[in-house]
Design an enzyme around this catalytic site. Sequence first.
Site, PDB file in Angstrom:
ATOM      1  N   SER A  96       0.906  -1.338  -0.159  1.00 16.99           N
ATOM      2  CA  SER A  96      -0.070  -0.089  -0.168  1.00 16.99           C
ATOM      3  C   SER A  96       0.904   1.179   0.105  1.00 16.99           C
ATOM      4  O   SER A  96       1.673   1.245   0.815  1.00 16.99           O
ATOM      5  CB  SER A  96      -0.999  -0.120   1.312  1.00 16.99           C
ATOM      6  OG  SER A  96      -1.402   1.320   1.299  1.00 16.99           O
ATOM      7  N   HIS A 143      -0.906  -1.272  -4.255  1.00 23.38           N
ATOM      8  CA  HIS A 143      -2.190  -0.915  -3.693  1.00 23.38           C
ATOM      9  C   HIS A 143      -2.337   0.341  -3.601  1.00 23.38           C
ATOM     10  O   HIS A 143      -1.570   1.007  -2.905  1.00 23.38           O
ATOM     11  CB  HIS A 143      -2.260  -1.868  -2.323  1.00 23.38           C
ATOM     12  CG  HIS A 143      -3.687  -1.801  -1.897  1.00 23.38           C
ATOM     13  ND1 HIS A 143      -4.768  -2.671  -2.040  1.00 23.38           N
ATOM     14  CD2 HIS A 143      -3.888  -0.990  -0.972  1.00 23.38           C
ATOM     15  CE1 HIS A 143      -5.751  -2.448  -1.435  1.00 23.38           C
ATOM     16  NE2 HIS A 143      -5.468  -1.409  -0.614  1.00 23.38           N
ATOM     17  N   ASP A 200      -4.259   3.386  -2.202  1.00 26.30           N
ATOM     18  CA  ASP A 200      -5.499   3.624  -1.152  1.00 26.30           C
ATOM     19  C   ASP A 200      -6.167   5.032  -1.419  1.00 26.30           C
ATOM     20  O   ASP A 200      -5.651   6.104  -1.358  1.00 26.30           O
ATOM     21  CB  ASP A 200      -5.317   3.471   0.094  1.00 26.30           C
ATOM     22  CG  ASP A 200      -5.054   2.291   0.817  1.00 26.30           C
ATOM     23  OD1 ASP A 200      -3.921   1.720   1.156  1.00 26.30           O
ATOM     24  OD2 ASP A 200      -6.172   1.284   0.441  1.00 26.30           O
ATOM     25  N   MET A 224      -8.946   7.822  -0.633  1.00 27.53           N
ATOM     26  CA  MET A 224      -9.882   7.917   0.420  1.00 27.53           C
ATOM     27  C   MET A 224     -10.356   9.318   0.078  1.00 27.53           C
ATOM     28  O   MET A 224      -9.580  10.301  -0.354  1.00 27.53           O
ATOM     29  CB  MET A 224      -9.160   8.147   1.810  1.00 27.53           C
ATOM     30  CG  MET A 224      -8.356   6.602   2.020  1.00 27.53           C
ATOM     31  SD  MET A 224      -7.556   6.825   3.702  1.00 27.53           S
ATOM     32  CE  MET A 224      -7.043   5.017   3.816  1.00 27.53           C
ATOM     33  N   HIS A 242      -8.041   0.763  -4.407  1.00 27.44           N
ATOM     34  CA  HIS A 242      -8.861   0.453  -3.403  1.00 27.44           C
ATOM     35  C   HIS A 242      -9.897   1.747  -3.182  1.00 27.44           C
ATOM     36  O   HIS A 242      -9.397   2.738  -2.474  1.00 27.44           O
ATOM     37  CB  HIS A 242      -8.137   0.266  -2.089  1.00 27.44           C
ATOM     38  CG  HIS A 242      -9.090  -0.038  -0.842  1.00 27.44           C
ATOM     39  ND1 HIS A 242      -8.534  -0.350   0.323  1.00 27.44           N
ATOM     40  CD2 HIS A 242     -10.636  -0.257  -0.738  1.00 27.44           C
ATOM     41  CE1 HIS A 242      -9.787  -0.661   1.281  1.00 27.44           C
ATOM     42  NE2 HIS A 242     -10.766  -0.604   0.506  1.00 27.44           N
ATOM     43  N   MET A 252     -12.084   3.975  -1.354  1.00 28.84           N
ATOM     44  CA  MET A 252     -12.779   4.026   0.003  1.00 28.84           C
ATOM     45  C   MET A 252     -13.557   5.538  -0.206  1.00 28.84           C
ATOM     46  O   MET A 252     -13.133   6.562   0.465  1.00 28.84           O
ATOM     47  CB  MET A 252     -11.896   4.239   1.240  1.00 28.84           C
ATOM     48  CG  MET A 252     -11.116   2.758   1.639  1.00 28.84           C
ATOM     49  SD  MET A 252      -9.860   2.742   2.542  1.00 28.84           S
ATOM     50  CE  MET A 252      -8.590   2.589   1.262  1.00 28.84           C
ATOM     51  N   MET A 305     -11.144  -6.402   4.750  1.00 30.95           N
ATOM     52  CA  MET A 305     -10.310  -5.476   5.525  1.00 30.95           C
ATOM     53  C   MET A 305     -10.289  -5.931   7.179  1.00 30.95           C
ATOM     54  O   MET A 305     -11.336  -6.547   7.531  1.00 30.95           O
ATOM     55  CB  MET A 305     -11.414  -4.246   5.821  1.00 30.95           C
ATOM     56  CG  MET A 305     -11.482  -3.389   4.469  1.00 30.95           C
ATOM     57  SD  MET A 305     -10.079  -2.900   3.575  1.00 30.95           S
ATOM     58  CE  MET A 305      -9.204  -1.755   4.945  1.00 30.95           C
ATOM     59  N   ASP A 308      -6.192  -6.758   3.928  1.00 36.19           N
ATOM     60  CA  ASP A 308      -5.696  -5.499   4.015  1.00 36.19           C
ATOM     61  C   ASP A 308      -6.015  -4.864   5.354  1.00 36.19           C
ATOM     62  O   ASP A 308      -7.009  -4.440   6.066  1.00 36.19           O
ATOM     63  CB  ASP A 308      -6.462  -4.799   2.809  1.00 36.19           C
ATOM     64  CG  ASP A 308      -6.133  -3.370   2.695  1.00 36.19           C
ATOM     65  OD1 ASP A 308      -6.750  -2.416   1.920  1.00 36.19           O
ATOM     66  OD2 ASP A 308      -5.270  -2.856   3.539  1.00 36.19           O
TER      67      ASP A 308
END
Length: 219
Positions: A9, A34, A36, A38, A67, A69, A138, A176
């Site tokens: 990540s 990965h 992330d 957000m 990913h 979010m 998660m 994760d």
Amino acid sequence: MKKIQISPSILSADFSQLGNEIKKLEEGGADMIHVDVMDGHYVPNLTIGPPVIKSLRSHTSLKFDVHLMISPVHKYIQSYADAGADIITIHPEATDNLQNSIKKIKKLKKKLGISLNPETKTDIIKKFLDQIDLVLIMSVNPGFGGQKFMPEVLDKVKELKDLRDKQKLNFDIEIDGGINFENSKLAIKAGANILVSGTTIFKSNNGDIKKNIDLLKSI
Ligand code: DX5
Ligand code: ZN
């Protein structure tokens, strides 16, 4: 047994050096990256969006395991696909029609991931399993790196592996959050075949990325 893959990540990377950090991950043996994303709404943190992913795209040939979010997520799927995402993982709570969002990602010819938060039961995705390429379990509440692994989610990993085997499906099981050199073995034993790690890869053994990736892969 599926090949164990490592998806570091970049949330734990030096954001002022993301291009170089991604190159170091590739040289260190990462199987994918990965990313992330957000939005400060679905999770109480804000990271990067499509322009940054677009600028990172040329720095590696590794797949971008993105990913999301973010909520609502449906209307943004296209922009992450255009920016260079290869796997697009969404949270079922972040769309008001999961089947439509699944269709959208597949129409864009991207790999489809669905992420289950620690308190989210597998029931929410059971009827979609034959359409899913990856389930992201998660093992922390999403939003931040460096949190403590929640071992109770390993039951969900086991449950999904059994469902996959029973239904003769082939989706990957990715885990994760809080993954380290000890619990990585528990996760693999439970049935996970893709490990996401930020803190352990970037901060352990004086930041020796290759050593940390090799240690995570060793079962
Ligand atoms: C948390 C992210 C995870 C996290 C992993 O919301 O989805 O990918 O960055 O970082 P570590 O390995 O530090 O828990
Ligand atoms: Zn993540």
